[in-house]
Enzyme design. Structure first.
Site, PDB file in Angstrom:
ATOM      1  N   ASP A  55       0.915  -0.744  -0.179  1.00  0.00           N
ATOM      2  CA  ASP A  55       0.109   0.161  -0.275  1.00  0.00           C
ATOM      3  C   ASP A  55       0.660   0.903  -0.570  1.00  0.00           C
ATOM      4  O   ASP A  55       1.957   0.882   0.636  1.00  0.00           O
ATOM      5  CB  ASP A  55      -1.027  -0.581   1.315  1.00  0.00           C
ATOM      6  CG  ASP A  55      -2.214   1.269   1.568  1.00  0.00           C
ATOM      7  OD1 ASP A  55      -2.157   1.712   0.794  1.00  0.00           O
ATOM      8  OD2 ASP A  55      -2.347   1.826   2.383  1.00  0.00           O
TER       9      ASP A  55
ATOM     10  N   ASP B  55      -0.104   4.924   0.951  1.00  0.00           N
ATOM     11  CA  ASP B  55       0.024   5.777   1.450  1.00  0.00           C
ATOM     12  C   ASP B  55      -0.322   5.230   3.112  1.00  0.00           C
ATOM     13  O   ASP B  55      -1.288   4.591   3.530  1.00  0.00           O
ATOM     14  CB  ASP B  55      -1.663   6.456   1.914  1.00  0.00           C
ATOM     15  CG  ASP B  55      -1.456   7.788   0.385  1.00  0.00           C
ATOM     16  OD1 ASP B  55      -0.633   7.882  -0.402  1.00  0.00           O
ATOM     17  OD2 ASP B  55      -2.853   7.613   0.139  1.00  0.00           O
TER      18      ASP B  55
ATOM     19  N   ASP C 267      -1.672  -0.532   5.543  1.00  0.00           N
ATOM     20  CA  ASP C 267      -1.724  -0.037   6.224  1.00  0.00           C
ATOM     21  C   ASP C 267      -3.492  -0.407   7.439  1.00  0.00           C
ATOM     22  O   ASP C 267      -3.919   0.437   8.913  1.00  0.00           O
ATOM     23  CB  ASP C 267      -1.359   1.327   7.272  1.00  0.00           C
ATOM     24  CG  ASP C 267      -2.281   2.285   5.973  1.00  0.00           C
ATOM     25  OD1 ASP C 267      -2.920   2.343   4.960  1.00  0.00           O
ATOM     26  OD2 ASP C 267      -2.550   3.429   7.141  1.00  0.00           O
TER      27      ASP C 267
END
Length: 376
Positions: free
Chosen positions: A13, A15, A130
């Site tokens: 991922d 961001d 996240d």
């Protein structure tokens, strides 16, 4: 096609994993996650993972985030990693909004058709994200998840998917490259009885270093083989009642070694559990198999034609391995062809060590218990 022949991917991922999620599309305030460059470079240099960026970028191309604002920042991110010697093999970005219900938006896997063509070993690939939607993406794709989070508990629905929770890039790199310094399995024992006295420390993730002297010449030579060929570090002091004979020293060291390994293995999650080795030494061939099953079963198919090797009784070789099996709570099978007695014993100890090395090795693609019973 077996796993070894297939390619593995590390899906990332963007961001909150590679760059700070705040101001992630603002050129002036863009920042990278702490430790990401050194850690990802370590993974890039020391593994065979293909790096694939997989990102949801809500509404790129709309008036609030036009392409001419997004792409300079995106290209800067990619170019900065490239400048650090880190190349992305693929970059997949979904620009839809949640309300669009697009199948390419994580946790959907609509963008992943190129990774579902049979050329990729998804079972041994990882998704680092996240958010729990990233873990759902990993689950849907059939790979393992590394949850970039400070949370402590794995949600029940992702227990078979998430193999690591960490917001430290250093720890993630250690996990994926099996860094022996940062993730050791260490156990120590300190005990004194009327028969023996010892203080020992064992590191399962060592490199075969250490020295241990019992002052029983041939036996010390065999302990040296275990340390060297298992890649276990073992050090400390040991003293036995040699004025009686060698029995208590050999027995207690076997019991202690088994206890240390059992303690260092912990709950045994992620280990191979089974190990075996066939080793030839000059005129003999030794076969050893081990299973850290939580049960002790001992099979010893060995016939020495000599009562002693030097001054060491050959009957104590069987007693050493049996005592180890009972203490480590493992199934242990040993067999060696008949020949030179020294070669027979040394081949057994070397094969034993090599079988342990295989059995205790951790698989970074799994944190599951290697048992259908749910306990070992």
């Amino acid at each position: 096609m077996n796993f070894e022949m297939k390619k593995r991917a590390l899906f990332l991922d963007r961001d909150g994993v590679l760059v700070n999620s705040k101001h992630n599309n603002c050129f002036e305030k863009l920042s990278f996650m702490p430790g990401v460059f050194n850690s990802l470079k370590k993974i890039y240099d020391n593994s065979d993972y293909s790096l694939v960026m997989v990102s949801n970028q809500d509404g790129v191309g709309t008036p609030s985030l036009p392409f001419e604002t997004f792409y300079p920042v995106q290209n800067h991110i990619v170019n900065t990693f490239q400048g650090e010697g880190i190349e992305f093999d693929d970059i997949l970005v979904d620009y839809s909004l949640p309300s669009d219900e697009c199948t390419g938006r994580k946790p959907g896997i609509g963008m992943m058709s190129d990774y579902q063509n049979g050329e990729w070993c998804l079972e041994k690939s990882f998704m680092i994200g996240d958010r729990l939607t990233d873990m759902a993406f990993a689950k849907n794709l059939g790979c393992k998840g590394i949850w970039f989070s400070a949370e402590e508990n794995v949600p029940d629905e992702y227990k078979d998917t998430i193999c690591l929770i960490s917001d430290s890039w250093q720890e993630i790199a250690a996990f994926l490259t099996q860094d022996k310094v940062k993730s050791p399995r260490i156990a120590s024992l300190d005990r004194t009885t009327k028969e023996t006295s010892f203080k020992l420390t064992l590191n399962l993730d060592g490199s075969g270093k250490g020295e241990l002297k019992t002052n029983i010449g041939f036996f010390d030579h065999m302990i040296e083989q275990i340390i060297k060929h298992s890649h276990i570090d073992l050090e400390g002091t040991f003293k036995g009642d040699l004025e009686v004979d060698e029995h208590h020293s050999v027995e207690d060291l076997a019991i202690t070694l088994g206890s240390l390994i059992r303690k260092a293995l912990g709950d045994k999650r992620g280990i191979n559990r089974y190990g075996s080795d066939i080793l030839i030494m000059d005129d003999v061939v030794a076969t050893v198999a081990i299973d850290f099953s939580g049960r002790s079963e001992f099979i010893y198919d060995v016939k020495f034609l000599r009562e002693y090797i030097g001054t060491f009784p050959t009957e104590m070789i069987e007693h050493f391995f049996k005592s180890f099996s009972n203490s480590a709570q493992c199934n242990l099978y040993l067999k060696v062809t008949t020949g030179n007695a020294h070669h027979m014993a040394e081949a057994l100890f070397k094969a034993f060590a090599r079988a342990i090395k295989v059995a205790v090795k951790r698989d970074p693609s799994s944190n599951s218990l290697p048992s259908t019973k749910g306990v070992l």
